[in-house]
Design a protein around this motif. Structure first.
Motif, mmCIF file in Angstrom:
data_model
loop_
_atom_site.group_PDB
_atom_site.id
_atom_site.type_symbol
_atom_site.label_atom_id
_atom_site.label_comp_id
_atom_site.label_asym_id
_atom_site.label_seq_id
_atom_site.Cartn_x
_atom_site.Cartn_y
_atom_site.Cartn_z
ATOM 1 N N HIS A 628 0.839 -1.188 0.000
ATOM 2 C CA HIS A 628 0.000 0.000 0.000
ATOM 3 C C HIS A 628 0.880 1.245 0.000
ATOM 4 O O HIS A 628 1.671 1.433 0.928
ATOM 5 C CB HIS A 628 -0.894 0.053 1.241
ATOM 6 C CG HIS A 628 -1.793 -1.126 1.412
ATOM 7 N ND1 HIS A 628 -2.836 -1.397 0.561
ATOM 8 C CD2 HIS A 628 -1.795 -2.113 2.339
ATOM 9 C CE1 HIS A 628 -3.451 -2.502 0.962
ATOM 10 N NE2 HIS A 628 -2.844 -2.959 2.041
ATOM 11 N N CYS A 685 -4.768 4.927 1.472
ATOM 12 C CA CYS A 685 -3.935 4.260 0.483
ATOM 13 C C CYS A 685 -4.086 4.993 -0.840
ATOM 14 O O CYS A 685 -5.178 5.416 -1.200
ATOM 15 C CB CYS A 685 -4.370 2.804 0.317
ATOM 16 S SG CYS A 685 -3.296 1.916 -0.831
ATOM 17 N N HIS A 690 -8.041 0.786 -3.653
ATOM 18 C CA HIS A 690 -8.110 0.515 -2.216
ATOM 19 C C HIS A 690 -8.745 1.704 -1.489
ATOM 20 O O HIS A 690 -9.599 1.536 -0.617
ATOM 21 C CB HIS A 690 -6.714 0.270 -1.648
ATOM 22 C CG HIS A 690 -6.028 -0.927 -2.232
ATOM 23 N ND1 HIS A 690 -4.815 -1.385 -1.769
ATOM 24 C CD2 HIS A 690 -6.384 -1.770 -3.232
ATOM 25 C CE1 HIS A 690 -4.448 -2.456 -2.466
ATOM 26 N NE2 HIS A 690 -5.380 -2.698 -3.358
HETATM 27 CU CU LIG Z 1 -3.602 -0.063 -0.649
#
Ligand SMILES: [Cu+2]
Length: 733
Positions: A628, A685, A690
């Motif tokens: 991430h 993120c 995400h």
């Molecule tokens: Cu992520």
């Protein structure tokens, strides 16, 4: 899951099935973006597993009732984008299009501290009636902080618009420095002259045009950025993805929250939003307040004007992009992305002026500041096209979205003509999910040295020479210098992507140069993507420099740590909010250490550092199957440790940063200060897929009173006006 794109040599039957499934998914994305189905519906129909993944059901199409019960792993794969026979390196790379800086008096109506609540009729499709012309939330909380102290000295006005031909392309350099491109020729929106023009509904950009835009700003000159929303009022006129509401984030601008592009402070078609970017050094109100330090300065009239603040906080390469809650990935991918170069006494964009402050990085010398002759913005993105060659987006893999067509400044694998001298390149990863790993190859395929000078918005303490850059996550910027005087006229070199993906959650592997150039990777975005052609000796002797010392880190030794916080990035949260389309499951999420994963809810405050303090934040990746790139808004941080140790921090991460790649199972310990401005900011993120799926939280600078009221009410935007709700709190903010 293996690579998400079918190989070119897949059987006709597999290609046909995959195309059918892709079209079905396209329809679902479209219905979701139109608000005709909700995530809850998709679960109910069994299209998603409880983990939020597309269920392995073949060819399911709930809208025309042709569901069949086949199961075939290939159906989650996608046919390759058609290239209509186009070969790489057959088009020049257009340099970014510089948005004009105008006098503030050119704006009608004139900008003001409080949101402009003048009423106008609202389109029937947006509910009719009347609503304010400016979408910024009204009242004192969303008024521009310190407006009277920082009156804008220049303005930039732009309109988010459907794709249209560019008749006003202004690269701010001679055609000879732009691979011979004639800017007077209209430039349609397309990835290559031999690929189809993009439909107005397929691409939405600043002014609706390409190349991507650049804004030039300098310290000490506050900028008023007026952003009009010129997108269709009809939510269905979106080519199947993208939302017509937007919120524009100046990525790591050190500004008040009302100018940060808060995810819940979005505005509607036909409205504008005035963003006030004061462009001040961090520490503006507590350090060097008398502006006596010449290192803290801005270019003007060939000389310098001192500015207050800490010169060690000087920033250079920024960008701005959409931050609409639940739709950031679609909107950024669709084209809501531009760069912002910030100039200073140190980094003034003039390589000739020798005043003891100017670092004289490659740029040019005709103008006092902001020369772009040898300072080139490169916006990288992986794209995908449907059968007709139209830009296409698929949200049906919450691990992340991968395109199969590599673009630089919106151009598919272009070439760029250079002189035999030093150039600066400001490389920005604008992908939804993809990581890049960039290297430079000579004609025989040997890796060549690259000098990295900046990471994110910040010049490093010292340059680092590398044979390949580190992995570069979404939103990260790596500024590099390439010295083409090491080669001969007529030589060709290539930028090469070494990072191979199999899905959008994590790079699968970093390849050797030989492997990446071999053509054996199943990932179509691996390999050469930009060709440099050395076409002549420099027009003038190259007087630019790459000094051994650039910007040392701010000294934090005397600043106590007020608090240590932990944030764990993983899965299992829900996406909250009052929008039934985006609400429901994560599948991603963030927790503040001891609790379960927090739901993504911009109405809840998850951390409230006190104004004027310094904190240490531990960012932990709780899984090995994903990475991430975490972005914390507002002020630059320093990485203190990776996996608990300072010695794990590579040289190119020892400056300041605003995006922190956690790496699989990894942790990053950072420190930041909370100074100068207040309000609500975000941490999330920057894999935008995400981010849109619950990996985002709100934090707030707590001033304990005016001007940073606490708690700040959460804006609830509607076309007819913005109302407010009281926020909720995480238990230990
Ligand atoms: Cu992520």
């Amino acid at each position: 899951m293996s690579n998400i794109y079918l190989p070119w040599n897949a059987s006709k039957a597999r290609q046909r099935d995959a195309e059918r499934a892709r079209q079905n998914r396209t329809e679902i994305v479209r219905e979701l973006s139109w608000g005709r189905v909700s995530r809850r519906d998709l679960i109910k129909w069994g299209l998603f597993t409880s983990a939020g993944m597309l269920a392995p059901i073949g060819g399911l199409n709930p809208f025309v009732g042709t569901a069949s019960a086949r199961s075939d792993d290939d159906e989650t794969r996608t046919p390759r984008s058609p290239l209509f026979g186009v070969k790489p390196f057959t088009q020049p790379m257009p340099r970014v299009d510089v948005l004009p800086r105008n006098a503030v008096s050119s704006l009608t109506p004139y900008p003001q501290a409080y949101a402009n609540e003048t009423l106008m009729p609202v389109d029937r499709l947006l509910g009719g009636g009347y609503g304010p012309i400016e979408g910024r939330p009204p009242g004192s909380v969303w008024a521009h902080q310190r407006w009277d102290e920082f009156p804008p000295g220049a303005c930039v006005e732009t309109t988010q618009s459907p794709a249209t031909t560019n008749y006003r392309y202004d690269p701010q350099v001679a055609s000879s420095l732009n691979s011979g491109i004639d800017p007077a020729q209209g430039m349609p929106v397309r990835f290559h002259p031999s690929l189809p023009n993009q439909n107005p509904s397929s691409v939405w950009t600043f002014n609706g045009t390409i190349p991507p835009k650049l804004v030039q700003a300098r310290y000490g000159e506050p900028l008023l950025f007026r952003h009009h929303n010129g997108l269709p009022a009809d939510v269905r006129q979106n080519g199947g993805f993208g939302r017509h509401t937007i919120s524009t984030h100046e990525h790591n601008g050190h500004h008040g929250a009302e100018n940060d592009g808060f995810t819940g402070a979005y505005f509607f078609p036909n409205q504008f939003y005035d963003y006030h970017w004061p462009i001040v050094l961090a520490g503006r109100f507590s350090m060097n307040t008398g502006a006596t330090d010449r290192m803290a300065s801005t270019p003007d009239g060939g000389g310098l004007i001192n500015v207050p603040g800490d010169w060690h906080e000087t920033m250079s390469s920024h960008w701005f992009h959409d931050h609409m809650f639940g739709f950031t990935s679609q909107n950024v991918y669709k084209g809501n992305v531009a760069m912002l170069n910030i100039y200073s006494g140190l980094d003034r964009g003039n390589e000739e002026i020798d005043d003891g402050v100017n670092l004289r990085l490659p740029s040019g010398s005709a103008k006092d500041w902001g020369n772009l002759d040898y300072d080139v913005n490169l916006l990288l993105a992986d794209k995908a096209m449907d059968r007709d060659g139209q830009q296409y987006f698929d949200i049906f893999n919450f691990e992340g979205f991968l395109g199969d067509v590599m673009t630089t400044n919106f151009a598919y694998n272009p070439y760029f003509e250079v002189e035999r001298r030093k150039y600066r390149f400001r490389i920005l990863n604008t992908s939804a999910s993809r990581f890049f790993k960039v290297a430079l190859a000579n004609a025989s395929g040997a890796a060549q040295p690259i000098i990295q000078i900046a990471n994110d918005g910040n010049l490093l303490p010292a340059p680092v020479t590398l044979l390949a850059l580190d992995e570069q996550g979404t939103a990260e910027r790596y500024d590099i210098v390439i010295d083409f005087s090491n080669y001969l006229v007529n030589e060709k070199l290539h930028l090469v992507n070494l990072c191979e993906h199999e899905d959008g959650a994590i790079p699968a592997k970093d390849l050797s140069m030989a492997r990446a150039l071999s053509g054996s990777s199943p990932d179509p975005c691996v390999g050469r993507f930009l060709e440099f052609r050395i076409v002549r000796e420099p027009a003038k002797p190259d007087v630019s420099r790459v000094p051994g010392v650039m910007i040392p880190n701010p000294d934090l030794s005397q600043i106590p740590v007020a608090r240590v916080r932990t944030f764990v990035f993983g899965d299992g949260a829900d996406q909250k909010g009052r929008n039934p389309i985006t609400a429901l499951f994560g599948p991603w999420g963030i927790s503040t250490g001891d609790s379960e994963k927090l739901n993504a809810d911009y109405g809840r405050i998850s951390a409230a550092p006190r104004f004027g303090t310094r904190e240490v934040w531990r960012l932990i990746n709780d899984g090995g199957n994903w990475d991430h790139p975490i972005h914390i808004h507002f002020e630059e941080g320093q990485i203190l440790a990776r996996n608990g140790s300072a010695s794990n921090v590579p040289k190119w991460e020892r400056g300041r940063k605003d995006v922190y790649r956690l790496r699989p199972d990894g942790s990053v310990t950072i420190t930041m200060q909370f100074r100068d401005w207040g309000g609500m900011f975000m941490e999330h993120c920057h894999n935008t897929v995400h981010e849109d799926n619950a990996m985002l939280l709100r934090w707030e600078i707590n001033g304990g009173g005016e001007p940073f009221l606490r708690p700040l009410p959460t804006p609830i935007p509607t076309p007819q006006g913005v109302t407010f709700e009281d926020p909720t709190f995480e238990k230990r903010t």
